[in-house]
Design a protein around this motif. Structure first.
Motif, mmCIF file in Angstrom:
data_model
loop_
_atom_site.group_PDB
_atom_site.id
_atom_site.type_symbol
_atom_site.label_atom_id
_atom_site.label_comp_id
_atom_site.label_asym_id
_atom_site.label_seq_id
_atom_site.Cartn_x
_atom_site.Cartn_y
_atom_site.Cartn_z
ATOM 1 N N LYS A 188 -32.981 38.260 -33.253
ATOM 2 C CA LYS A 188 -33.775 39.345 -33.086
ATOM 3 C C LYS A 188 -32.740 40.565 -32.271
ATOM 4 N N ASP A 189 -31.844 40.233 -31.504
ATOM 5 C CA ASP A 189 -30.928 40.962 -31.052
ATOM 6 C C ASP A 189 -30.054 41.912 -31.961
ATOM 7 N N GLU A 233 -31.092 48.347 -36.110
ATOM 8 C CA GLU A 233 -32.318 49.431 -36.151
ATOM 9 C C GLU A 233 -31.775 50.513 -35.304
ATOM 10 N N ALA A 234 -31.485 50.206 -34.030
ATOM 11 C CA ALA A 234 -30.826 51.405 -33.397
ATOM 12 C C ALA A 234 -29.843 52.278 -33.871
ATOM 13 N N ASP A 247 -32.264 44.170 -33.872
ATOM 14 C CA ASP A 247 -32.667 45.671 -32.811
ATOM 15 C C ASP A 247 -31.297 46.512 -32.851
ATOM 16 N N ARG A 291 -33.461 34.156 -30.670
ATOM 17 C CA ARG A 291 -33.225 35.161 -29.868
ATOM 18 C C ARG A 291 -32.033 36.221 -30.163
#
Length: 269
Positions: A108-109, A115-116, A112, A105
């Motif tokens: 994954k954070d 990507e942002a 993300d 997790r």
């Protein structure tokens, strides 16, 4: 033989047995108690204080007993909780799989967030590209207008023999008061522009003042870029730069609805 001197001693004074009786019968104290009667109020007060002391001691003993019972009960509760923790299976306790899922997790954070960040960077680059394209479009329009004006001037020169040339209106004459007001107006407008126009580059500041004067003289019909060019000091690139700064500050409005790019003076809102 030498005589030994005995130390001086204060003789004990015997209490007169009749002193209390005489005190009780004296005229100065007619209400004095007889015999040992004066001890009665003192003993009564002593008894009251003794009872209060006994009550306080009993209260302290009761408090001590209560604390002892509480300590025993609390110790028993802690013991029961300890035994319960050792004997009961906690199904919600984290296992190895829980730690693996938490690690995934977190990864994954992080992805993300990256990507942002990249998406935000792409948006900034796209906005910069749009601004560059807008600037190039302005330059292209100005060059097109300059070419059209050059062609028009050439055609006018060829037909000079057929028609008489029209005189170009000169600058309106201003009074001393109007010149002072215009100078203050120009100073106020330049103070709202970027730093390079406010004095870091004196030549650019003089060019901006000349461009603003040309725009003010052309109110309300507007002015073309070619009309503001005055070589060698005020070349086309410098005029274009000044006009872009004024348009971005919304002091000047650009209009190409008639097919010819005109710049209209608006002023500071």
């Amino acid at each position: 033989m030498p005589t030994t001197q005995t130390p001086h001693r204060t003789p004990l004074k015997r209490v007169s047995q009749g002193s209390l009786f005489a005190l009780s019968r004296s005229g100065a104290y007619p209400d004095a108690p007889h015999g040992l009667g004066f001890l009665e109020p003192a003993m009564s007060e002593f008894v009251d204080e003794t009872e209060a002391l006994q009550n306080n001691v009993e209260g302290m003993m009761n408090l001590s007993n209560s604390l002892a019972k509480f300590n025993e009960s609390f110790a028993s509760w802690l013991y029961v909780m300890n035994m319960n923790a050792l004997t009961v299976d906690w199904l919600q306790a984290p296992s190895n799989a829980s730690f693996i899922m938490a690690k995934r997790r977190a990864e994954k954070d992080a992805l993300d967030a990256m990507e942002a960040l990249q998406a935000k960077k792409r948006e900034v680059e796209a906005a910069a590209a749009v601004a560059d394209r807008t600037a190039m479009t302005d330059i292209t329009d100005i060059e097109t207008t300059f070419a059209d004006n050059s062609a028009t001037n050439t055609s006018a020169q060829t037909s000079k023999s057929a028609s008489a040339p029209r005189e170009k209106p000169g600058k309106p004459k201003l009074s001393a008061k109007e010149k002072k007001e215009r100078s203050l107006e120009i100073e106020r407008i330049i103070s709202c522009l970027p730093l390079e126009f406010r004095g870091s580059d004196p030549n650019l500041r003089r060019s901006m003042e000349t461009v603003i004067e040309g725009l003010l003289n052309a109110v309300p019909q507007g002015v073309k870029l070619i009309d503001l060019i005055k070589p060698p000091d005020l070349i086309q690139a410098r005029v274009n730069k000044c006009l872009i700064a004024l348009v971005n500050r919304k002091v000047v409005r650009k209009d190409n609805s008639t097919g010819t790019v005109l710049y209209h003076w608006v002023g500071i809102p």
